[in-house]
Scaffold this motif. Structure first.
Motif, PDB file in Angstrom:
ATOM      1  N   TYR A  47     -67.921 -31.213  -8.218  1.00  0.00           N
ATOM      2  CA  TYR A  47     -68.789 -32.345  -8.558  1.00  0.00           C
ATOM      3  C   TYR A  47     -69.812 -31.922  -9.609  1.00  0.00           C
ATOM      4  O   TYR A  47     -70.018 -32.615 -10.608  1.00  0.00           O
ATOM      5  CB  TYR A  47     -69.501 -32.870  -7.320  1.00  0.00           C
ATOM      6  CG  TYR A  47     -70.562 -33.894  -7.653  1.00  0.00           C
ATOM      7  CD1 TYR A  47     -70.201 -35.165  -8.102  1.00  0.00           C
ATOM      8  CD2 TYR A  47     -71.915 -33.588  -7.539  1.00  0.00           C
ATOM      9  CE1 TYR A  47     -71.164 -36.107  -8.421  1.00  0.00           C
ATOM     10  CE2 TYR A  47     -72.884 -34.523  -7.859  1.00  0.00           C
ATOM     11  CZ  TYR A  47     -72.506 -35.783  -8.294  1.00  0.00           C
ATOM     12  OH  TYR A  47     -73.472 -36.697  -8.627  1.00  0.00           O
ATOM     13  N   ARG A  48     -70.451 -30.792  -9.393  1.00  0.00           N
ATOM     14  CA  ARG A  48     -71.454 -30.340 -10.345  1.00  0.00           C
ATOM     15  C   ARG A  48     -70.838 -30.016 -11.701  1.00  0.00           C
ATOM     16  O   ARG A  48     -71.428 -30.294 -12.744  1.00  0.00           O
ATOM     17  CB  ARG A  48     -72.198 -29.130  -9.779  1.00  0.00           C
ATOM     18  CG  ARG A  48     -73.213 -29.504  -8.698  1.00  0.00           C
ATOM     19  CD  ARG A  48     -73.787 -28.301  -7.993  1.00  0.00           C
ATOM     20  NE  ARG A  48     -74.966 -28.667  -7.206  1.00  0.00           N
ATOM     21  CZ  ARG A  48     -75.518 -27.894  -6.300  1.00  0.00           C
ATOM     22  NH1 ARG A  48     -75.007 -26.697  -6.044  1.00  0.00           N
ATOM     23  NH2 ARG A  48     -76.594 -28.292  -5.633  1.00  0.00           N
ATOM     24  N   ALA A  49     -69.643 -29.430 -11.686  1.00  0.00           N
ATOM     25  CA  ALA A  49     -68.971 -29.122 -12.946  1.00  0.00           C
ATOM     26  C   ALA A  49     -68.649 -30.403 -13.708  1.00  0.00           C
ATOM     27  O   ALA A  49     -68.939 -30.510 -14.908  1.00  0.00           O
ATOM     28  CB  ALA A  49     -67.691 -28.334 -12.679  1.00  0.00           C
ATOM     29  N   ALA A  50     -68.050 -31.372 -13.017  1.00  0.00           N
ATOM     30  CA  ALA A  50     -67.684 -32.625 -13.673  1.00  0.00           C
ATOM     31  C   ALA A  50     -68.910 -33.410 -14.088  1.00  0.00           C
ATOM     32  O   ALA A  50     -68.977 -33.957 -15.199  1.00  0.00           O
ATOM     33  CB  ALA A  50     -66.813 -33.464 -12.730  1.00  0.00           C
ATOM     34  N   LYS A  55     -71.661 -36.778 -17.152  1.00  0.00           N
ATOM     35  CA  LYS A  55     -72.989 -37.389 -16.988  1.00  0.00           C
ATOM     36  C   LYS A  55     -72.944 -38.736 -16.256  1.00  0.00           C
ATOM     37  O   LYS A  55     -73.781 -39.595 -16.486  1.00  0.00           O
ATOM     38  CB  LYS A  55     -73.683 -37.557 -18.341  1.00  0.00           C
ATOM     39  CG  LYS A  55     -74.001 -36.271 -19.053  1.00  0.00           C
ATOM     40  CD  LYS A  55     -74.560 -36.508 -20.444  1.00  0.00           C
ATOM     41  CE  LYS A  55     -75.848 -37.297 -20.427  1.00  0.00           C
ATOM     42  NZ  LYS A  55     -76.433 -37.410 -21.774  1.00  0.00           N
ATOM     43  N   ASP A  56     -71.979 -38.906 -15.383  1.00  0.00           N
ATOM     44  CA  ASP A  56     -71.874 -40.148 -14.629  1.00  0.00           C
ATOM     45  C   ASP A  56     -71.305 -39.824 -13.257  1.00  0.00           C
ATOM     46  O   ASP A  56     -70.261 -39.165 -13.154  1.00  0.00           O
ATOM     47  CB  ASP A  56     -70.960 -41.140 -15.360  1.00  0.00           C
ATOM     48  CG  ASP A  56     -70.812 -42.449 -14.607  1.00  0.00           C
ATOM     49  OD1 ASP A  56     -71.670 -43.329 -14.766  1.00  0.00           O
ATOM     50  OD2 ASP A  56     -69.838 -42.578 -13.835  1.00  0.00           O
ATOM     51  N   GLU A  57     -71.971 -40.268 -12.197  1.00  0.00           N
ATOM     52  CA  GLU A  57     -71.574 -39.911 -10.847  1.00  0.00           C
ATOM     53  C   GLU A  57     -70.192 -40.437 -10.479  1.00  0.00           C
ATOM     54  O   GLU A  57     -69.361 -39.713  -9.910  1.00  0.00           O
ATOM     55  CB  GLU A  57     -72.609 -40.418  -9.851  1.00  0.00           C
ATOM     56  CG  GLU A  57     -73.967 -39.735  -9.974  1.00  0.00           C
ATOM     57  CD  GLU A  57     -74.939 -40.194  -8.907  1.00  0.00           C
ATOM     58  OE1 GLU A  57     -74.552 -41.062  -8.081  1.00  0.00           O
ATOM     59  OE2 GLU A  57     -76.072 -39.689  -8.889  1.00  0.00           O
ATOM     60  N   ASP A  58     -69.938 -41.718 -10.786  1.00  0.00           N
ATOM     61  CA  ASP A  58     -68.643 -42.300 -10.421  1.00  0.00           C
ATOM     62  C   ASP A  58     -67.511 -41.638 -11.192  1.00  0.00           C
ATOM     63  O   ASP A  58     -66.445 -41.346 -10.621  1.00  0.00           O
ATOM     64  CB  ASP A  58     -68.652 -43.811 -10.694  1.00  0.00           C
ATOM     65  CG  ASP A  58     -69.592 -44.560  -9.757  1.00  0.00           C
ATOM     66  OD1 ASP A  58     -69.864 -44.040  -8.656  1.00  0.00           O
ATOM     67  OD2 ASP A  58     -70.052 -45.653 -10.123  1.00  0.00           O
ATOM     68  N   GLU A  59     -67.723 -41.400 -12.473  1.00  0.00           N
ATOM     69  CA  GLU A  59     -66.674 -40.761 -13.260  1.00  0.00           C
ATOM     70  C   GLU A  59     -66.466 -39.315 -12.816  1.00  0.00           C
ATOM     71  O   GLU A  59     -65.348 -38.801 -12.853  1.00  0.00           O
ATOM     72  CB  GLU A  59     -66.999 -40.810 -14.750  1.00  0.00           C
ATOM     73  CG  GLU A  59     -65.831 -40.366 -15.620  1.00  0.00           C
ATOM     74  CD  GLU A  59     -66.015 -40.677 -17.085  1.00  0.00           C
ATOM     75  OE1 GLU A  59     -65.030 -40.542 -17.837  1.00  0.00           O
ATOM     76  OE2 GLU A  59     -67.139 -41.040 -17.488  1.00  0.00           O
ATOM     77  N   ALA A  98     -61.246 -33.899 -21.260  1.00  0.00           N
ATOM     78  CA  ALA A  98     -60.237 -34.857 -21.716  1.00  0.00           C
ATOM     79  C   ALA A  98     -60.790 -36.277 -21.667  1.00  0.00           C
ATOM     80  O   ALA A  98     -60.494 -37.103 -22.545  1.00  0.00           O
ATOM     81  CB  ALA A  98     -58.979 -34.751 -20.858  1.00  0.00           C
ATOM     82  N   ARG A  99     -61.597 -36.557 -20.664  1.00  0.00           N
ATOM     83  CA  ARG A  99     -62.186 -37.887 -20.565  1.00  0.00           C
ATOM     84  C   ARG A  99     -63.194 -38.128 -21.677  1.00  0.00           C
ATOM     85  O   ARG A  99     -63.314 -39.246 -22.181  1.00  0.00           O
ATOM     86  CB  ARG A  99     -62.842 -38.074 -19.195  1.00  0.00           C
ATOM     87  CG  ARG A  99     -61.804 -38.261 -18.097  1.00  0.00           C
ATOM     88  CD  ARG A  99     -62.404 -38.218 -16.715  1.00  0.00           C
ATOM     89  NE  ARG A  99     -61.354 -38.357 -15.727  1.00  0.00           N
ATOM     90  CZ  ARG A  99     -61.070 -39.500 -15.073  1.00  0.00           C
ATOM     91  NH1 ARG A  99     -61.783 -40.574 -15.329  1.00  0.00           N
ATOM     92  NH2 ARG A  99     -60.090 -39.539 -14.194  1.00  0.00           N
ATOM     93  N   LEU A 100     -63.919 -37.096 -22.060  1.00  0.00           N
ATOM     94  CA  LEU A 100     -64.832 -37.249 -23.182  1.00  0.00           C
ATOM     95  C   LEU A 100     -64.060 -37.521 -24.464  1.00  0.00           C
ATOM     96  O   LEU A 100     -64.484 -38.304 -25.307  1.00  0.00           O
ATOM     97  CB  LEU A 100     -65.687 -35.983 -23.355  1.00  0.00           C
ATOM     98  CG  LEU A 100     -66.777 -35.723 -22.321  1.00  0.00           C
ATOM     99  CD1 LEU A 100     -67.710 -34.621 -22.806  1.00  0.00           C
ATOM    100  CD2 LEU A 100     -67.591 -36.978 -22.019  1.00  0.00           C
ATOM    101  N   LEU A 146     -81.974 -32.330 -17.192  1.00  0.00           N
ATOM    102  CA  LEU A 146     -80.717 -31.622 -17.408  1.00  0.00           C
ATOM    103  C   LEU A 146     -79.706 -32.508 -18.123  1.00  0.00           C
ATOM    104  O   LEU A 146     -78.951 -32.044 -18.987  1.00  0.00           O
ATOM    105  CB  LEU A 146     -80.141 -31.146 -16.075  1.00  0.00           C
ATOM    106  CG  LEU A 146     -80.901 -30.013 -15.384  1.00  0.00           C
ATOM    107  CD1 LEU A 146     -80.262 -29.700 -14.037  1.00  0.00           C
ATOM    108  CD2 LEU A 146     -80.944 -28.775 -16.247  1.00  0.00           C
ATOM    109  N   ASP A 147     -79.686 -33.782 -17.781  1.00  0.00           N
ATOM    110  CA  ASP A 147     -78.764 -34.704 -18.445  1.00  0.00           C
ATOM    111  C   ASP A 147     -79.043 -34.803 -19.940  1.00  0.00           C
ATOM    112  O   ASP A 147     -78.146 -35.099 -20.725  1.00  0.00           O
ATOM    113  CB  ASP A 147     -78.871 -36.098 -17.831  1.00  0.00           C
ATOM    114  CG  ASP A 147     -77.966 -36.270 -16.621  1.00  0.00           C
ATOM    115  OD1 ASP A 147     -77.082 -35.423 -16.418  1.00  0.00           O
ATOM    116  OD2 ASP A 147     -78.147 -37.254 -15.880  1.00  0.00           O
TER     117      ASP A 147
END
Length: 235
Positions: A47-50, A55-59, A98-100, A146-147
């Protein structure tokens, strides 16, 4: 951890104390239910890595789910030469990147995958002094700060200072050198306000915590996707 009946009568709780390598070996050997152990063991780290990248909790949760599915489907490709935690984390990092790319943020990705050279700009969130003075807002303020870091520094800071990985572990997870990790960490610290870091102290370890309810949600979603029965209480 939730107990459950699974194929052959194996329950996830049967392997709680096993090292990662043994769990992986048993999953490969026909006890897929034990994969739940690995998910619950590394939900926080993934979770922390992703989260540090997208920068989005759901994603971030979506990234975790896909990373677990990818890992399960390609478990035979895991080489014991590296740790399972590192292998799994790199899968999550690659999925987040990849999502970015799919978002069209090519410039930021290029900066992350090459040497340091991006602008050292910290976007101010302008929290008022009253807000910073409130103890209950300190963690949120830290997370927002941090964000605002550029991705190349945020991911390193998340691994080293929040998740507590060593320089070697962080470098392995990010697929870069230890020198790059050290440089980026130094710059990340410089970009964060000194007063904020002093006030946060050990509280940084509690930032971006992956709560139990969310842990169950991710585990349940992944088990459904890889066609394993759900533990009691997870729908």
């Amino acid at each position: 951890m939730s107990s459950r009946a699974a194929r052959g009568g194996v329950r996830a709780e049967d392997g709680i104390g096993l090292p990662d390598a043994e769990v992986v070996h048993r999953v490969r050997g026909g006890e897929p239910a034990l994969f739940e152990i690995l998910m619950r063991r590394y939900n926080q780290r993934l979770y922390r890595a992703a989260r540090s990248i997208v920068k989005d909790e759901d994603e971030a949760e979506d990234v975790m789910q896909q990373a677990y599915v990818n890992a399960f489907q390609h478990l035979d490709q895991f080489a014991d030469r590296s740790s399972f935690a590192t292998w799994l984390t790199r899968i999550a990092v690659h999925e987040a990147l990849a999502r970015l790319r799919r978002r069209g943020r090519a410039m930021e990705i290029e900066a992350m995958e090459t040497d340091d050279g991006g602008p050292e700009v910290l976007t101010s969130r302008d929290p008022g002094p009253e807000q910073q003075a409130l103890t209950g807002e300190l963690r949120r303020t830290l997370e927002e700060s941090l964000d605002s870091l550029p991705e190349i520094y945020r991911a390193v800071f998340m691994f080293r200072e929040v998740e507590g990985l060593t320089t070697t572990e962080a470098a392995a997870c990010l697929g870069t050198s230890e020198d790059v990790v050290k440089t980026r960490l130094h710059r990340a610290r410089a970009l964060l306000q000194r007063e904020l870091l002093a006030r946060a102290g050990a509280g940084a370890r509690d930032a971006f915590t992956f709560r139990a309810v969310r842990c169950d949600r991710v585990v349940g979603a992944v088990l459904a996707r890889i066609h394993l029965p759900l533990p009691p209480g997870i729908h």
